[in-house]
Design a protein around this motif. Structure first.
Motif, PDB file in Angstrom:
ATOM      1  N   MET A   1      -4.793   3.990 -11.810  1.00 21.74           N
ATOM      2  CA  MET A   1      -3.753   3.544 -10.905  1.00 21.74           C
ATOM      3  C   MET A   1      -2.603   4.550 -10.921  1.00 21.74           C
ATOM      4  SD  MET A   1      -4.607   0.909  -9.412  1.00 21.74           S
ATOM      5  CE  MET A   1      -4.617  -0.810  -9.232  1.00 21.74           C
ATOM      6  N   THR A   2      -2.002   4.704  -9.758  1.00 20.93           N
ATOM      7  CA  THR A   2      -0.838   5.571  -9.647  1.00 20.93           C
ATOM      8  C   THR A   2       0.306   4.803  -9.007  1.00 20.93           C
ATOM      9  OG1 THR A   2      -1.399   6.400  -7.447  1.00 20.93           O
ATOM     10  CG2 THR A   2      -2.305   7.605  -9.308  1.00 20.93           C
ATOM     11  N   THR A   3       1.518   5.247  -9.279  1.00 24.37           N
ATOM     12  CA  THR A   3       2.681   4.689  -8.602  1.00 24.37           C
ATOM     13  C   THR A   3       3.425   5.819  -7.913  1.00 24.37           C
ATOM     14  OG1 THR A   3       4.060   4.867 -10.572  1.00 24.37           O
ATOM     15  CG2 THR A   3       2.965   2.761 -10.213  1.00 24.37           C
ATOM     16  N   THR A   4       3.910   5.544  -6.721  1.00 26.33           N
ATOM     17  CA  THR A   4       4.653   6.509  -5.941  1.00 26.33           C
ATOM     18  C   THR A   4       5.896   5.807  -5.418  1.00 26.33           C
ATOM     19  OG1 THR A   4       2.517   7.424  -5.230  1.00 26.33           O
ATOM     20  CG2 THR A   4       4.465   8.211  -4.083  1.00 26.33           C
ATOM     21  N   THR A   5       7.050   6.449  -5.549  1.00 23.96           N
ATOM     22  CA  THR A   5       8.301   5.823  -5.129  1.00 23.96           C
ATOM     23  C   THR A   5       8.877   6.563  -3.925  1.00 23.96           C
ATOM     24  OG1 THR A   5       8.737   5.089  -7.381  1.00 23.96           O
ATOM     25  CG2 THR A   5      10.611   5.135  -5.875  1.00 23.96           C
ATOM     26  N   TYR A   6       9.297   5.780  -2.950  1.00 26.96           N
ATOM     27  CA  TYR A   6       9.885   6.281  -1.706  1.00 26.96           C
ATOM     28  C   TYR A   6      11.284   5.704  -1.552  1.00 26.96           C
ATOM     29  CZ  TYR A   6       4.959   7.103  -0.706  1.00 26.96           C
ATOM     30  OH  TYR A   6       3.659   7.511  -0.795  1.00 26.96           O
ATOM     31  N   THR A   7      12.174   6.445  -0.925  1.00 26.30           N
ATOM     32  CA  THR A   7      13.491   5.932  -0.572  1.00 26.30           C
ATOM     33  C   THR A   7      13.447   5.543   0.898  1.00 26.30           C
ATOM     34  OG1 THR A   7      14.547   7.384  -2.173  1.00 26.30           O
ATOM     35  CG2 THR A   7      15.968   6.432  -0.483  1.00 26.30           C
ATOM     36  N   VAL A   8      13.860   4.305   1.185  1.00 22.87           N
ATOM     37  CA  VAL A   8      13.783   3.774   2.548  1.00 22.87           C
ATOM     38  C   VAL A   8      15.187   3.405   3.024  1.00 22.87           C
ATOM     39  CG1 VAL A   8      12.835   1.929   3.987  1.00 22.87           C
ATOM     40  CG2 VAL A   8      11.429   2.949   2.193  1.00 22.87           C
ATOM     41  N   LYS A   9      15.519   3.839   4.212  1.00 28.50           N
ATOM     42  CA  LYS A   9      16.838   3.604   4.800  1.00 28.50           C
ATOM     43  C   LYS A   9      16.815   2.369   5.697  1.00 28.50           C
ATOM     44  CE  LYS A   9      20.022   5.890   7.979  1.00 28.50           C
ATOM     45  NZ  LYS A   9      20.198   7.108   8.764  1.00 28.50           N
ATOM     46  N   VAL A  33       3.214  -3.477  -3.989  1.00 27.95           N
ATOM     47  CA  VAL A  33       4.405  -2.879  -3.391  1.00 27.95           C
ATOM     48  C   VAL A  33       5.619  -3.581  -3.972  1.00 27.95           C
ATOM     49  CG1 VAL A  33       5.635  -2.388  -1.247  1.00 27.95           C
ATOM     50  CG2 VAL A  33       3.131  -2.443  -1.236  1.00 27.95           C
ATOM     51  N   ASP A  34       6.510  -2.815  -4.596  1.00 30.32           N
ATOM     52  CA  ASP A  34       7.726  -3.378  -5.173  1.00 30.32           C
ATOM     53  C   ASP A  34       8.916  -2.790  -4.429  1.00 30.32           C
ATOM     54  OD1 ASP A  34       9.367  -4.794  -7.059  1.00 30.32           O
ATOM     55  OD2 ASP A  34       9.753  -2.857  -8.011  1.00 30.32           O
ATOM     56  N   VAL A  35       9.729  -3.646  -3.824  1.00 27.70           N
ATOM     57  CA  VAL A  35      10.894  -3.212  -3.067  1.00 27.70           C
ATOM     58  C   VAL A  35      12.146  -3.540  -3.867  1.00 27.70           C
ATOM     59  CG1 VAL A  35      12.187  -3.492  -0.923  1.00 27.70           C
ATOM     60  CG2 VAL A  35       9.685  -3.601  -0.887  1.00 27.70           C
ATOM     61  N   ASP A  36      13.000  -2.549  -4.069  1.00 30.33           N
ATOM     62  CA  ASP A  36      14.279  -2.745  -4.752  1.00 30.33           C
ATOM     63  C   ASP A  36      15.393  -2.523  -3.739  1.00 30.33           C
ATOM     64  OD1 ASP A  36      16.657  -2.526  -6.237  1.00 30.33           O
ATOM     65  OD2 ASP A  36      15.614  -1.638  -7.947  1.00 30.33           O
ATOM     66  N   LEU A  37      15.962  -3.620  -3.246  1.00 29.42           N
ATOM     67  CA  LEU A  37      17.005  -3.524  -2.223  1.00 29.42           C
ATOM     68  C   LEU A  37      18.252  -2.817  -2.737  1.00 29.42           C
ATOM     69  CD1 LEU A  37      16.751  -7.038  -0.556  1.00 29.42           C
ATOM     70  CD2 LEU A  37      16.110  -4.839   0.447  1.00 29.42           C
ATOM     71  N   VAL A  44       5.020   2.043  -4.689  1.00 29.55           N
ATOM     72  CA  VAL A  44       3.680   1.675  -4.241  1.00 29.55           C
ATOM     73  C   VAL A  44       2.700   1.941  -5.378  1.00 29.55           C
ATOM     74  CG1 VAL A  44       1.881   2.136  -2.535  1.00 29.55           C
ATOM     75  CG2 VAL A  44       4.289   2.285  -1.868  1.00 29.55           C
ATOM     76  N   THR A  45       1.909   0.935  -5.716  1.00 33.34           N
ATOM     77  CA  THR A  45       0.855   1.069  -6.716  1.00 33.34           C
ATOM     78  C   THR A  45      -0.471   1.105  -5.971  1.00 33.34           C
ATOM     79  OG1 THR A  45       2.170  -0.202  -8.291  1.00 33.34           O
ATOM     80  CG2 THR A  45      -0.180   0.044  -8.777  1.00 33.34           C
ATOM     81  N   SER A  46      -1.298   2.076  -6.325  1.00 30.15           N
ATOM     82  CA  SER A  46      -2.571   2.241  -5.619  1.00 30.15           C
ATOM     83  C   SER A  46      -3.575   2.971  -6.504  1.00 30.15           C
ATOM     84  CB  SER A  46      -2.348   3.029  -4.326  1.00 30.15           C
ATOM     85  OG  SER A  46      -1.689   4.248  -4.592  1.00 30.15           O
ATOM     86  N   ALA A  47      -4.831   2.905  -6.088  1.00 31.66           N
ATOM     87  CA  ALA A  47      -5.892   3.574  -6.831  1.00 31.66           C
ATOM     88  C   ALA A  47      -5.681   5.086  -6.817  1.00 31.66           C
ATOM     89  CB  ALA A  47      -7.247   3.226  -6.236  1.00 31.66           C
ATOM     90  N   ALA A  48      -5.296   5.621  -5.689  1.00 28.86           N
ATOM     91  CA  ALA A  48      -4.966   7.037  -5.514  1.00 28.86           C
ATOM     92  C   ALA A  48      -3.703   7.074  -4.667  1.00 28.86           C
ATOM     93  CB  ALA A  48      -6.102   7.768  -4.815  1.00 28.86           C
ATOM     94  N   PRO A  49      -2.902   8.111  -4.792  1.00 26.76           N
ATOM     95  CA  PRO A  49      -1.672   8.149  -3.999  1.00 26.76           C
ATOM     96  C   PRO A  49      -1.982   8.028  -2.498  1.00 26.76           C
ATOM     97  CG  PRO A  49      -1.658   9.903  -5.632  1.00 26.76           C
ATOM     98  CD  PRO A  49      -3.039   9.291  -5.642  1.00 26.76           C
ATOM     99  N   PRO A  50      -1.304   7.105  -1.804  1.00 25.38           N
ATOM    100  CA  PRO A  50      -1.537   6.982  -0.368  1.00 25.38           C
ATOM    101  C   PRO A  50      -0.932   8.176   0.360  1.00 25.38           C
ATOM    102  CG  PRO A  50       0.256   5.553  -1.027  1.00 25.38           C
ATOM    103  CD  PRO A  50      -0.314   6.159  -2.275  1.00 25.38           C
ATOM    104  N   ALA A  51      -1.455   8.476   1.528  1.00 28.99           N
ATOM    105  CA  ALA A  51      -0.892   9.561   2.329  1.00 28.99           C
ATOM    106  C   ALA A  51       0.544   9.202   2.692  1.00 28.99           C
ATOM    107  CB  ALA A  51      -1.720   9.771   3.587  1.00 28.99           C
ATOM    108  N   GLY A  52       1.456  10.128   2.451  1.00 29.39           N
ATOM    109  CA  GLY A  52       2.857   9.889   2.766  1.00 29.39           C
ATOM    110  C   GLY A  52       3.065   9.538   4.224  1.00 29.39           C
TER     111      GLY A  52
END
Length: 70
Positions: A1-9, A33-37, A44-52
């Motif tokens: 499992m991998t985790t990838t963090t994105y900043t969302v506006k 998917v964990d959202v921190d307001l 995002v937690t996934s088997a492989a990193p999702p396409a950005g």
């Protein structure tokens, strides 16, 4: 499992978080998917990193914008 963090506006409430969570959860291979307001981040937690581009498209469809991604 991998985790990838994105900043969302633009996310300001739990409804916003739910829309983003639902959109990203629809991407193949995503298991969580964990959202921190407070910080405006989405992890995002996934088997492989999702396409950005897939994540950005899901966020855009929910009405928000990815401003930072790996």
């Amino acid at each position: 499992m991998t985790t990838t963090t994105y900043t969302v506006k633009g996310m300001t409430c739990e409804h916003c978080a739910g829309s983003v969570r639902t959109g990203i959860s629809g991407i193949a291979g995503v298991s969580g998917v964990d959202v921190d307001l407070a910080t405006g981040t989405v992890t995002v937690t996934s088997a492989a990193p999702p396409a950005g581009s897939d994540v950005a498209a899901a966020v855009r469809e929910a009405g928000y914008e990815v401003v930072s991604r790996p």
